[in-house]
Write an enzyme that holds these catalytic residues in place. Sequence first.
Site, mmCIF file in Angstrom:
data_model
loop_
_atom_site.group_PDB
_atom_site.id
_atom_site.type_symbol
_atom_site.label_atom_id
_atom_site.label_comp_id
_atom_site.label_asym_id
_atom_site.label_seq_id
_atom_site.Cartn_x
_atom_site.Cartn_y
_atom_site.Cartn_z
ATOM 1 N N HIS A 220 42.277 50.981 49.381
ATOM 2 C CA HIS A 220 41.284 51.022 48.384
ATOM 3 C C HIS A 220 40.156 51.918 49.024
ATOM 4 O O HIS A 220 39.548 51.580 49.738
ATOM 5 C CB HIS A 220 40.748 49.803 47.982
ATOM 6 C CG HIS A 220 41.768 48.890 47.128
ATOM 7 N ND1 HIS A 220 43.256 48.489 47.589
ATOM 8 C CD2 HIS A 220 41.508 48.351 45.832
ATOM 9 C CE1 HIS A 220 43.529 47.831 46.803
ATOM 10 N NE2 HIS A 220 42.688 47.708 45.606
ATOM 11 N N GLN B 202 40.840 41.760 51.060
ATOM 12 C CA GLN B 202 39.802 42.033 49.789
ATOM 13 C C GLN B 202 38.436 41.804 50.251
ATOM 14 O O GLN B 202 37.636 42.438 49.430
ATOM 15 C CB GLN B 202 40.166 41.056 48.744
ATOM 16 C CG GLN B 202 39.472 40.732 47.467
ATOM 17 C CD GLN B 202 39.564 41.791 46.563
ATOM 18 O OE1 GLN B 202 40.462 41.897 45.846
ATOM 19 N NE2 GLN B 202 38.736 42.672 46.494
ATOM 20 N N HIS C 84 50.387 51.032 42.289
ATOM 21 C CA HIS C 84 49.095 50.378 42.545
ATOM 22 C C HIS C 84 49.124 49.176 41.684
ATOM 23 O O HIS C 84 48.572 49.245 40.339
ATOM 24 C CB HIS C 84 48.054 51.277 42.505
ATOM 25 C CG HIS C 84 46.564 50.391 43.121
ATOM 26 N ND1 HIS C 84 46.108 50.767 44.336
ATOM 27 C CD2 HIS C 84 45.845 49.390 42.567
ATOM 28 C CE1 HIS C 84 45.035 50.026 44.551
ATOM 29 N NE2 HIS C 84 44.814 49.153 43.658
ATOM 30 N N HIS D 292 48.193 44.473 41.386
ATOM 31 C CA HIS D 292 47.940 43.132 42.222
ATOM 32 C C HIS D 292 48.477 41.977 41.738
ATOM 33 O O HIS D 292 48.232 41.400 40.711
ATOM 34 C CB HIS D 292 46.334 42.955 42.114
ATOM 35 C CG HIS D 292 45.329 43.951 42.875
ATOM 36 N ND1 HIS D 292 45.024 43.734 44.126
ATOM 37 C CD2 HIS D 292 44.999 45.169 42.673
ATOM 38 C CE1 HIS D 292 44.189 44.678 44.397
ATOM 39 N NE2 HIS D 292 44.275 45.756 43.817
ATOM 40 N N GLU E 81 35.879 53.200 45.556
ATOM 41 C CA GLU E 81 36.079 52.555 44.242
ATOM 42 C C GLU E 81 34.550 52.205 43.825
ATOM 43 O O GLU E 81 34.143 51.213 44.099
ATOM 44 C CB GLU E 81 36.879 51.452 44.204
ATOM 45 C CG GLU E 81 37.042 51.002 42.616
ATOM 46 C CD GLU E 81 38.238 49.703 42.732
ATOM 47 O OE1 GLU E 81 38.291 49.360 41.488
ATOM 48 O OE2 GLU E 81 38.503 49.095 43.497
ATOM 49 N N TRP F 35 39.596 41.440 36.750
ATOM 50 C CA TRP F 35 39.350 42.764 36.413
ATOM 51 C C TRP F 35 39.508 43.321 34.960
ATOM 52 O O TRP F 35 38.870 44.358 34.802
ATOM 53 C CB TRP F 35 39.611 43.434 37.807
ATOM 54 C CG TRP F 35 38.981 43.098 39.083
ATOM 55 C CD1 TRP F 35 37.995 43.428 39.401
ATOM 56 C CD2 TRP F 35 39.629 42.383 39.709
ATOM 57 N NE1 TRP F 35 37.831 42.589 40.770
ATOM 58 C CE2 TRP F 35 38.794 42.082 41.001
ATOM 59 C CE3 TRP F 35 40.954 41.609 39.834
ATOM 60 C CZ2 TRP F 35 39.247 41.323 42.068
ATOM 61 C CZ3 TRP F 35 41.238 40.776 41.040
ATOM 62 C CH2 TRP F 35 40.361 40.552 41.946
ATOM 63 N N ASP G 237 47.116 49.075 38.305
ATOM 64 C CA ASP G 237 46.221 48.185 39.154
ATOM 65 C C ASP G 237 45.942 46.628 38.584
ATOM 66 O O ASP G 237 46.296 45.653 39.437
ATOM 67 C CB ASP G 237 44.612 48.804 38.503
ATOM 68 C CG ASP G 237 43.818 48.246 39.782
ATOM 69 O OD1 ASP G 237 44.188 47.502 40.727
ATOM 70 O OD2 ASP G 237 42.656 48.609 39.784
#
Length: 426
Positions: A211, A153, A58, A60, A214, A316, A310
């Site tokens: 996802h 997203q 996982h 991005h 979360e 983030w 992630d």
Amino acid sequence: MTAGLLIRDATLPDGRRGVDILIRDGVIAAVAPGLGATAETVIDAAGDLVAPPFVDSHLHLDSTLSLGLPRLNRSGTLLEGIALWGELKPDLTVEAIHARAKRLCTWSIAQGIGAIRSHVDICDDRLLAVEALTALRAEMAPWITIQLVAFPQDGWLRYPRAAENLRRAMAMGIDVIGGIPHFERSMADGAESVRQLMAIAAEAGMMVDMHCDESDDPLSRHIETLAAETVRHGMQGRVAGSHLTSMHSMDNYYASKLIPLIAEAGISAIANPLINITLQGRHDTYPKRRGLTRVPELMAAGVNVAFGHDCVMDPWYPLGTHDMLEVASMGLHVAQMTGVEAMRACFDAVTTNAARAMGLAGYGMAPGCRGDLVQLDAADPIEAIRTRAARRRVIRGGAVIAEAPARVSRLRLGDAAMEIGLRAGG
């Protein structure tokens, strides 16, 4: 025959010691003590741990290494990160996404990572990230495997052109269908988004990685719908639920019902310890919730649990070097998994379990598996996690593609000079 690669005196993750590994034509040909074989290249592992490569299930890649563009996440929350990414989107270019992701991949290879599953935002009508990362996937294929997830997203139902963009992304060669049900406008819309996306994936014969939940909200229960739809479509073993952080806030009775449903559906649970512990619980004072899903309980129920990184230096998360041993360590600490078998399970969460979640073919250390391995400056998986072991050699298809020295400090204490390492043996 002398072609290929022979590794002598390796320790394997399952505890076997003094093992030789022969790789020929890019494939593991034999694994046994005292192999009577020769090879063009011979490596003396000298008792070091040799494992299949790390797998990040996982990540991005489209946002990686974009920290500070256009500003920093001041609140440290998931929602500000999403808003910040929205501010950055108009300034994205294919070239910039490709360059940042490629740089990250060089870090990944050096850290012993052999495969990445990256979620790719499709709520940009230009689909720049899909274009950049499908090209990067092909470019980097000799050295690292990249699997791409179409990720809406801004919400499957919430974003007006998500369905059109998904069809385009599929035509461009995306590998996996993603979703984000908890970001829809209502719980009902979230459940409906799961149903629609699962139907699309089932018809196309594609894997799914959503996802899911979360959130700190214990009533965010979209994993329940994902499990039901997985069974309804007969997709057991081909679906993953990522994050699942609402489970840390659920009451134990509901969790006792939910976990067997996840196990029955054959869904992989992908936790992201570094990011979950950072983004979740931001609205708490004290006591603060941990933010990680119920890893030990899921594992005990037979659920395949993997850990992902992630984010690396993005809206983030401001930190990270794409070190999956750091991920395993954070997962171990937050989930309080300090028993011997539990610590080994955390190593599995960034290797074999993550490979299973991605459906990687030929992954492992048995004859017939790909000749992809990593030699670690450690005697076993627990020591590898404890010391963040140096990746002495990274091997892809039987060729060494990265090397690093053991981590040794040279001390001068008065008249005494010595070399000190962090391994239990000195």
